[in-house]
Scaffold this motif. Sequence first.
Motif, PDB file in Angstrom:
ATOM      1  N   GLU A   1      18.101 -23.004 -33.102  1.00  0.00           N
ATOM      2  CA  GLU A   1      19.036 -22.999 -34.239  1.00  0.00           C
ATOM      3  C   GLU A   1      19.394 -24.407 -34.707  1.00  0.00           C
ATOM      4  O   GLU A   1      20.025 -24.578 -35.740  1.00  0.00           O
ATOM      5  N   ARG A   2      18.956 -25.423 -33.947  1.00  0.00           N
ATOM      6  CA  ARG A   2      19.223 -26.812 -34.359  1.00  0.00           C
ATOM      7  C   ARG A   2      17.959 -27.528 -34.816  1.00  0.00           C
ATOM      8  O   ARG A   2      17.950 -28.743 -35.003  1.00  0.00           O
ATOM      9  N   ASP A   3      16.869 -26.776 -34.968  1.00  0.00           N
ATOM     10  CA  ASP A   3      15.617 -27.383 -35.453  1.00  0.00           C
ATOM     11  C   ASP A   3      15.642 -27.363 -36.986  1.00  0.00           C
ATOM     12  O   ASP A   3      15.578 -26.306 -37.612  1.00  0.00           O
ATOM     13  N   ARG A   4      15.708 -28.554 -37.579  1.00  0.00           N
ATOM     14  CA  ARG A   4      15.824 -28.676 -39.045  1.00  0.00           C
ATOM     15  C   ARG A   4      14.643 -28.090 -39.802  1.00  0.00           C
ATOM     16  O   ARG A   4      14.720 -27.781 -40.977  1.00  0.00           O
ATOM     17  N   GLY A   5      13.499 -27.992 -39.105  1.00  0.00           N
ATOM     18  CA  GLY A   5      12.284 -27.528 -39.777  1.00  0.00           C
ATOM     19  C   GLY A   5      12.092 -26.017 -39.776  1.00  0.00           C
ATOM     20  O   GLY A   5      11.243 -25.494 -40.508  1.00  0.00           O
ATOM     21  N   THR A   6      12.877 -25.300 -38.936  1.00  0.00           N
ATOM     22  CA  THR A   6      12.638 -23.851 -38.858  1.00  0.00           C
ATOM     23  C   THR A   6      13.906 -22.996 -38.897  1.00  0.00           C
ATOM     24  O   THR A   6      13.842 -21.829 -39.263  1.00  0.00           O
ATOM     25  N   ALA A   7      15.052 -23.584 -38.507  1.00  0.00           N
ATOM     26  CA  ALA A   7      16.263 -22.777 -38.297  1.00  0.00           C
ATOM     27  C   ALA A   7      16.668 -21.959 -39.525  1.00  0.00           C
ATOM     28  O   ALA A   7      17.179 -20.848 -39.397  1.00  0.00           O
ATOM     29  N   PHE A   8      16.453 -22.507 -40.713  1.00  0.00           N
ATOM     30  CA  PHE A   8      16.885 -21.853 -41.958  1.00  0.00           C
ATOM     31  C   PHE A   8      15.854 -20.853 -42.477  1.00  0.00           C
ATOM     32  O   PHE A   8      16.144 -20.052 -43.356  1.00  0.00           O
ATOM     33  N   LEU A   9      14.622 -20.923 -41.927  1.00  0.00           N
ATOM     34  CA  LEU A   9      13.502 -20.220 -42.563  1.00  0.00           C
ATOM     35  C   LEU A   9      13.350 -18.764 -42.112  1.00  0.00           C
ATOM     36  O   LEU A   9      13.038 -17.889 -42.918  1.00  0.00           O
ATOM     37  N   PHE A  10      13.575 -18.540 -40.814  1.00  0.00           N
ATOM     38  CA  PHE A  10      13.161 -17.247 -40.252  1.00  0.00           C
ATOM     39  C   PHE A  10      14.298 -16.233 -40.135  1.00  0.00           C
ATOM     40  O   PHE A  10      15.458 -16.592 -39.950  1.00  0.00           O
ATOM     41  N   GLY A  11      13.913 -14.960 -40.222  1.00  0.00           N
ATOM     42  CA  GLY A  11      14.853 -13.856 -40.073  1.00  0.00           C
ATOM     43  C   GLY A  11      14.270 -12.792 -39.150  1.00  0.00           C
ATOM     44  O   GLY A  11      13.111 -12.880 -38.719  1.00  0.00           O
ATOM     45  N   ASP A  12      15.079 -11.783 -38.859  1.00  0.00           N
ATOM     46  CA  ASP A  12      14.670 -10.701 -37.953  1.00  0.00           C
ATOM     47  C   ASP A  12      14.503  -9.399 -38.734  1.00  0.00           C
ATOM     48  O   ASP A  12      15.171  -9.188 -39.750  1.00  0.00           O
ATOM     49  N   GLY A  13      13.669  -8.493 -38.218  1.00  0.00           N
ATOM     50  CA  GLY A  13      13.548  -7.178 -38.847  1.00  0.00           C
ATOM     51  C   GLY A  13      12.213  -6.525 -38.533  1.00  0.00           C
ATOM     52  O   GLY A  13      11.396  -7.068 -37.773  1.00  0.00           O
ATOM     53  N   ALA A  14      12.018  -5.357 -39.112  1.00  0.00           N
ATOM     54  CA  ALA A  14      10.775  -4.618 -38.877  1.00  0.00           C
ATOM     55  C   ALA A  14      10.391  -3.836 -40.128  1.00  0.00           C
ATOM     56  O   ALA A  14      11.252  -3.389 -40.886  1.00  0.00           O
ATOM     57  N   GLY A  15       9.087  -3.701 -40.334  1.00  0.00           N
ATOM     58  CA  GLY A  15       8.571  -2.889 -41.433  1.00  0.00           C
ATOM     59  C   GLY A  15       7.428  -2.049 -40.888  1.00  0.00           C
ATOM     60  O   GLY A  15       6.724  -2.481 -39.967  1.00  0.00           O
ATOM     61  N   ALA A  16       7.279  -0.832 -41.412  1.00  0.00           N
ATOM     62  CA  ALA A  16       6.255   0.060 -40.846  1.00  0.00           C
ATOM     63  C   ALA A  16       5.550   0.849 -41.939  1.00  0.00           C
ATOM     64  O   ALA A  16       6.125   1.120 -43.006  1.00  0.00           O
ATOM     65  N   VAL A  17       4.315   1.201 -41.661  1.00  0.00           N
ATOM     66  CA  VAL A  17       3.578   2.133 -42.513  1.00  0.00           C
ATOM     67  C   VAL A  17       2.936   3.191 -41.617  1.00  0.00           C
ATOM     68  O   VAL A  17       2.711   2.961 -40.430  1.00  0.00           O
ATOM     69  N   VAL A  18       2.652   4.351 -42.235  1.00  0.00           N
ATOM     70  CA  VAL A  18       1.797   5.342 -41.577  1.00  0.00           C
ATOM     71  C   VAL A  18       0.487   5.353 -42.336  1.00  0.00           C
ATOM     72  O   VAL A  18       0.476   5.417 -43.573  1.00  0.00           O
ATOM     73  N   VAL A  19      -0.606   5.231 -41.584  1.00  0.00           N
ATOM     74  CA  VAL A  19      -1.949   5.254 -42.177  1.00  0.00           C
ATOM     75  C   VAL A  19      -2.628   6.550 -41.748  1.00  0.00           C
ATOM     76  O   VAL A  19      -2.524   6.962 -40.582  1.00  0.00           O
ATOM     77  N   GLY A  20      -3.291   7.203 -42.694  1.00  0.00           N
ATOM     78  CA  GLY A  20      -3.988   8.450 -42.360  1.00  0.00           C
ATOM     79  C   GLY A  20      -5.275   8.591 -43.158  1.00  0.00           C
ATOM     80  O   GLY A  20      -5.592   7.751 -44.011  1.00  0.00           O
ATOM     81  N   PRO A  21      -6.033   9.649 -42.879  1.00  0.00           N
ATOM     82  CA  PRO A  21      -7.326   9.862 -43.540  1.00  0.00           C
ATOM     83  C   PRO A  21      -7.194  10.095 -45.041  1.00  0.00           C
ATOM     84  O   PRO A  21      -6.182  10.604 -45.512  1.00  0.00           O
TER      85      PRO A  21
END
Length: 317
Positions: free
Chosen positions: A159-179
Motif C-alpha cells: 500500500e506504500r508502493d507509489r507505482g502500484t498502490a493506486f492501480l489495483f482493485g479486488d473482485g471477480a467476474g465469471a462466464v459460463v461457456v457451453g456448446p
Amino acid sequence: MVNPSPQRTGHVGSRILSVASYRPRTEVGNETIAALIDSSDEWIRRRCGIESRRRAAPDEDLVTMAAAAGSKALAGAGIDPRDVSAVLVATMSHRGRATTAAPLVADALGATAAAAMDLGAACAGFPYALATADALVRSGAAGYVVLVGAERMTDIIDERDRGTAFLFGDGAGAVVVGPAETCEIGPVVWGADGSRSEVLRYDEAGILRMVGPEVFRWATSVVPDVARRALDAAGISASDLAAFIPHQANLRITSVAAKALGLGPHVRVATDIITNGNTGAASIPQAMAALPDTTGPALLVGFGAGLSYAAQVVTLP
Ligand code: UT7
C-alpha cells in the motif's frame, strides 16, 4: 490406450451463455490511497483514469468472491451446478494454500462432477482460459464450463508502493461457456515474452512490483497489434464490432488502442477501470458484465505479467 478409437462427442462451436460480476462491498477513493504515497486524486485520474476501486473485506476472500460471481453466472445461464464439467479459475493472487482456487470454487458452487484447475497468465488469464474452455467444449472433453477471473490484489500489493498502490482493485467476474452450433468464441491469438518478465514480477516477499512506464510502452504497442490479428482471425473488421473490452489496466492504454484500431462511435469501449481499478484476470469479465445492454461481437484483449497477451472476438450473450 485401451480403446484405440475412443468415442468423444465434440461440438462445432462454443459460446458464452452468461456473464456475472462480484464487486467487494468497500469502495476506496483516490484520496485515501494518495495520502499514503505522496500522490493526489488529480494525478491518479490523469495518469490512469481511476476514480475509485473496490477492496475486499476479511470475509471476502478470493474463493468467496469467485464463487459468488460463478454462482450468479450459472443462475443467469440456467445451468444446474451438477451439470458443470469443468471449473477454470484465472488468477495471479490466490496464495497461501497448497490447493489451487478452482477445486474450492467448484465445491462452493456445488459443481460436484467438475474437473477444476487454475490457469495462471496474470492479466491475460481470462482470454487464455476462455480459449481453453472453447477447446474443451469443441473437443467434447467438457460440456458446460464455469470460467472465473478472480483477484484479491490487496494481498499482493504494497500500500506504500507509489507505482502500484493506486492501480489495483479486488473482485471477480465469471462466464459460463457451453456448446453451440456455430463458433461464437473466435480463434485466439496469444503469446508471451518471458525474456521481459522482470518488469512485472513478485519480489522475495511475494509482493507485486512493476516498472510501470515500460509495461505501459509494451502494452500500447502489443494491444493494437494482437487486436488486429484477432479481428483477422475471426474474419471481421473493427467496424463490425459492438464492443471493445480490453484488460482494464489503464484508461490511457484503452484509449490509445481504441484510437489505433479506428473504432467508430457505435463501438462500446469498456471503461470499467474508472470505478473498479485494475482487477487483473477479473477485469475483462467484470467489464463485460458492466455492459449488460450490449450484444453482438466484442473484441477481448488481455495483457500483463509474463509478459503474456491473448485476444479473441466473442459474441456477447
Ligand atoms: O495490469 C497489468 C499491466 N499493467 C499495466 O499495463 C500498467 C502499465 N503502466 C501504467 O499504467 C503507468 O505506468 C502507471 C499508471 C503505473 C504510472 O503512470 P506513468 O505515467 O507511467 O508514471 P511514471 O512512473 O512515468 O511517473 C511520471 C511522474 C514522475 O515524476 P517526474 O519524474 O515526471 O517528476 C513520477 O515520480 O509521476 C511521478 N509519480 C507519481 N506522482 C504522484 C509516479 N508515481 C506517482 C504517484 N503519484 N503515485
